[in-house]
Design a protein around this motif. Structure first.
Motif, PDB file in Angstrom:
ATOM      1  N   MET A  20      27.019  50.225   3.767  1.00 38.28           N
ATOM      2  CA  MET A  20      27.158  48.886   4.339  1.00 38.28           C
ATOM      3  C   MET A  20      26.734  47.849   3.287  1.00 38.28           C
ATOM      4  O   MET A  20      25.632  47.950   2.728  1.00 38.28           O
ATOM      5  CB  MET A  20      26.272  48.737   5.572  1.00 38.28           C
ATOM      6  CG  MET A  20      26.554  49.750   6.677  1.00 38.28           C
ATOM      7  SD  MET A  20      28.132  49.416   7.489  1.00 38.28           S
ATOM      8  CE  MET A  20      27.920  50.396   8.991  1.00 38.28           C
ATOM      9  N   LYS A  21      27.604  46.857   3.012  1.00 37.21           N
ATOM     10  CA  LYS A  21      27.325  45.866   1.967  1.00 37.21           C
ATOM     11  C   LYS A  21      27.320  44.454   2.543  1.00 37.21           C
ATOM     12  O   LYS A  21      28.030  44.167   3.518  1.00 37.21           O
ATOM     13  CB  LYS A  21      28.385  45.959   0.867  1.00 37.21           C
ATOM     14  CG  LYS A  21      28.443  47.310   0.170  1.00 37.21           C
ATOM     15  CD  LYS A  21      29.502  47.316  -0.908  1.00 37.21           C
ATOM     16  CE  LYS A  21      29.566  48.658  -1.624  1.00 37.21           C
ATOM     17  NZ  LYS A  21      30.601  48.655  -2.706  1.00 37.21           N
ATOM     18  N   ASP A  22      26.546  43.558   1.905  1.00 32.17           N
ATOM     19  CA  ASP A  22      26.542  42.150   2.331  1.00 32.17           C
ATOM     20  C   ASP A  22      27.610  41.375   1.570  1.00 32.17           C
ATOM     21  O   ASP A  22      28.407  41.958   0.818  1.00 32.17           O
ATOM     22  CB  ASP A  22      25.152  41.535   2.152  1.00 32.17           C
ATOM     23  CG  ASP A  22      24.715  41.434   0.693  1.00 32.17           C
ATOM     24  OD1 ASP A  22      25.566  41.628  -0.204  1.00 32.17           O
ATOM     25  OD2 ASP A  22      23.516  41.163   0.447  1.00 32.17           O
ATOM     26  N   ALA A  23      27.620  40.063   1.743  1.00 34.22           N
ATOM     27  CA  ALA A  23      28.670  39.232   1.148  1.00 34.22           C
ATOM     28  C   ALA A  23      28.629  39.239  -0.380  1.00 34.22           C
ATOM     29  O   ALA A  23      29.632  38.950  -1.037  1.00 34.22           O
ATOM     30  CB  ALA A  23      28.547  37.798   1.665  1.00 34.22           C
ATOM     31  N   LYS A  24      27.482  39.566  -0.975  1.00 32.91           N
ATOM     32  CA  LYS A  24      27.344  39.624  -2.436  1.00 32.91           C
ATOM     33  C   LYS A  24      27.642  41.015  -2.999  1.00 32.91           C
ATOM     34  O   LYS A  24      27.504  41.246  -4.189  1.00 32.91           O
ATOM     35  CB  LYS A  24      25.941  39.190  -2.841  1.00 32.91           C
ATOM     36  CG  LYS A  24      25.616  37.749  -2.485  1.00 32.91           C
ATOM     37  CD  LYS A  24      24.202  37.391  -2.936  1.00 32.91           C
ATOM     38  CE  LYS A  24      23.847  35.962  -2.585  1.00 32.91           C
ATOM     39  NZ  LYS A  24      22.460  35.619  -3.016  1.00 32.91           N
ATOM     40  N   GLY A  25      27.990  41.948  -2.108  1.00 32.88           N
ATOM     41  CA  GLY A  25      28.290  43.305  -2.554  1.00 32.88           C
ATOM     42  C   GLY A  25      27.059  44.182  -2.705  1.00 32.88           C
ATOM     43  O   GLY A  25      27.151  45.301  -3.227  1.00 32.88           O
ATOM     44  N   ILE A  26      25.914  43.697  -2.248  1.00 28.93           N
ATOM     45  CA  ILE A  26      24.678  44.475  -2.328  1.00 28.93           C
ATOM     46  C   ILE A  26      24.643  45.479  -1.178  1.00 28.93           C
ATOM     47  O   ILE A  26      24.913  45.134  -0.022  1.00 28.93           O
ATOM     48  CB  ILE A  26      23.445  43.558  -2.264  1.00 28.93           C
ATOM     49  CG1 ILE A  26      23.432  42.616  -3.481  1.00 28.93           C
ATOM     50  CG2 ILE A  26      22.153  44.379  -2.208  1.00 28.93           C
ATOM     51  CD1 ILE A  26      22.345  41.574  -3.426  1.00 28.93           C
TER      52      ILE A  26
END
Length: 451
Positions: A20-26
């Motif tokens: 699962m990633k956030d909007a920054k790709g983290i």
């Protein structure tokens, strides 16, 4: 959220790992799944009722990455590697109230495999950084570690699968290569059923054991494809050299690795459907309860079942390291008793069991549990005398006597705290023997009715 739900519903219905990633790709979270489609979809269902931490994580998810795996075992190993490498924020938050499980391999001439807590591994590392030494009770002084793993139950199940393939030891005996007396040692049940090569009894050369354990390490570290390629080449080399027995061993290992996906779900792969106790804690407490010098690795329990004297049967169940070992279960149709006589029936079952173990030169259990009181215990001891064997620690446990524990050689029963983990393990063995005997009795009754 609806876009993520739509994407999740398009995922394959196969084992794998998801990130699962956030909007920054983290990467926020890494998880494994028996079915990527069903597991990932469950996060984004409008009706989903998540706990606060998961709900907070789901609200930040902007992208999903998935990796398909051949089996649940592969997914379990991949998840552990990714969590260790990436250390996602929400995987770390799961550890606020618990310690994950780590696989350890001792650094001995014949290393053994064990499980420990990540907390204990970190304590070792902190002590080493200070020039000090810390060794958790019951663990080796030196070891290498793989993990952590988020599910101790699934890791235990995976180890059972891998032990069938690589046949490594899980006992903690101090094995010395120069000890000539090893060849006179009687190996345990795991050698008899092909789950250990028994270096304790000098049944395997050190080089062969090291090769099997090295292959296990590589499998756990994710080098499955490279390992299979090398093993197939080794199998061909053995065959070309007309070393057909060695070639057959490698062939069977290759087949087992390639067919990992045919094993049952990891949640069900333990030897029982439900283990209500902590096996390690229970076995350690049982050692203290019975005053034993060593941990009782193998416990066998027996019971008799009949209906008004007809279709009398006996059962024998086996527990290894506190866990039911279904491959060691046995059924007995009573042959020498034609009336209601539990003592005589117990005597027959125990005599037949220990006569066979003696004839096969197989290992005796560390503890023999009889479902019954002092009379049943005495019948079992008499049966062992008839079989001409020295009895292991033999105990009797009966419900109608208030769960008193009768121990061979003691005049009075023990009355332990009913909530002691070791005592609860004995109750579990007794109840499992009773269940297994009743099950066999019902099978015979149904068969007789049909006839």
């Amino acid at each position: 959220m609806s876009d993520l739900l739509s994407r999740a519903q398009q995922l394959p219905d196969t084992p794998g790992v998801y990130l699962m990633k956030d909007a920054k790709g983290i990467v926020l979270y890494v998880g494994k799944a028996k079915s990527l489609k069903h597991r990932v979809t469950s996060y984004f269902q409008p009706s989903a009722d998540h706990d606060p931490r998961i709900a907070a994580m789901v609200a930040l998810v902007a992208d999903i990455e998935t990796l398909q795996m051949d089996s649940e075992v592969d997914a379990l190993l991949a998840e552990a590697r990714l969590i260790k490498d990436i250390q996602p924020r929400y995987n770390a938050s799961q550890k606020d109230d618990k310690s994950f499980t780590v696989l350890g391999i001792s650094q001995d001439p014949y290393p053994f495999v064990f499980l420990t807590r990540e907390m204990d591994v970190l304590s070792r590392q902190r002590a080493a950084a200070k020039g000090e030494s810390y060794v958790p009770p019951g663990e080796p002084d030196k070891a290498s570690f793989i993990g952590p793993f988020t599910s101790s139950g699934q890791l235990r199940a995976a180890l059972k699968v891998f032990q069938r393939i690589f046949r490594f030891r899980t006992c903690t005996f101090d094995i010395r290569e120069e000890d000539d007396k090893r060849r006179f040692f009687r190996p345990c049940l795991l050698w008899n059923i092909g789950r250990c090569t028994a270096p304790c009894a000098d049944k395997v050369p050190r080089e062969a054991y090291a090769e099997d354990l090295g292959n296990f390490r590589r499998m756990m570290s994710g080098a499955k494809r490279e390992l299979l390629k090398e093993m197939k080449a080794r199998m061909e080399a053995h065959s070309d050299a007309r070393e057909y027995e060695l070639a057959a061993v490698v062939r069977d290992q290759v087949f087992a690795i390639e067919h990992l996906k045919e094993h049952r779900d990891l949640d069900d792969a333990l030897e029982t459907d439900l283990i209500p106790l902590d096996p390690v804690k229970s076995v350690d407490d049982l050692r203290d309860l019975l005053g034993l010098e060593l941990r009782p690795r193998v416990i066998e329990g027996t019971d008799i079942s009949h209906l008004q004297g007809s279709d009398a049967v006996g059962s024998l169940v086996s527990f290894v390291d506190g866990v039911p070992f279904k491959s060691g279960y046995r059924r007995f149709k009573i042959k020498t008793v034609d009336q209601i006589d539990d003592y005589a029936s117990i005597r027959e079952v125990v005599r037949r069991r220990f006569t066979r173990l003696k004839n096969e030169e197989a290992a005796f259990p560390d503890v023999m549990l009889i479902d019954g009181g002092q009379g049943h215990l005495n019948a079992a001891l008499a049966a062992m005398a008839e079989a001409g064997v020295r009895p292991p620690l033999t105990i009797g446990l009966a419900k109608h006597e208030g769960d008193h524990l009768w121990v061979a050689g003691k005049r009075e029963p023990l009355r332990p705290d009913l909530h002691r983990p070791g005592f609860r393990l004995l109750q579990y063995v007794r109840d499992e023997a009773h269940r297994f005997a009743q099950n066999y009795h019902h099978i015979l009754r149904r068969k007789r009715v049909r006839e």
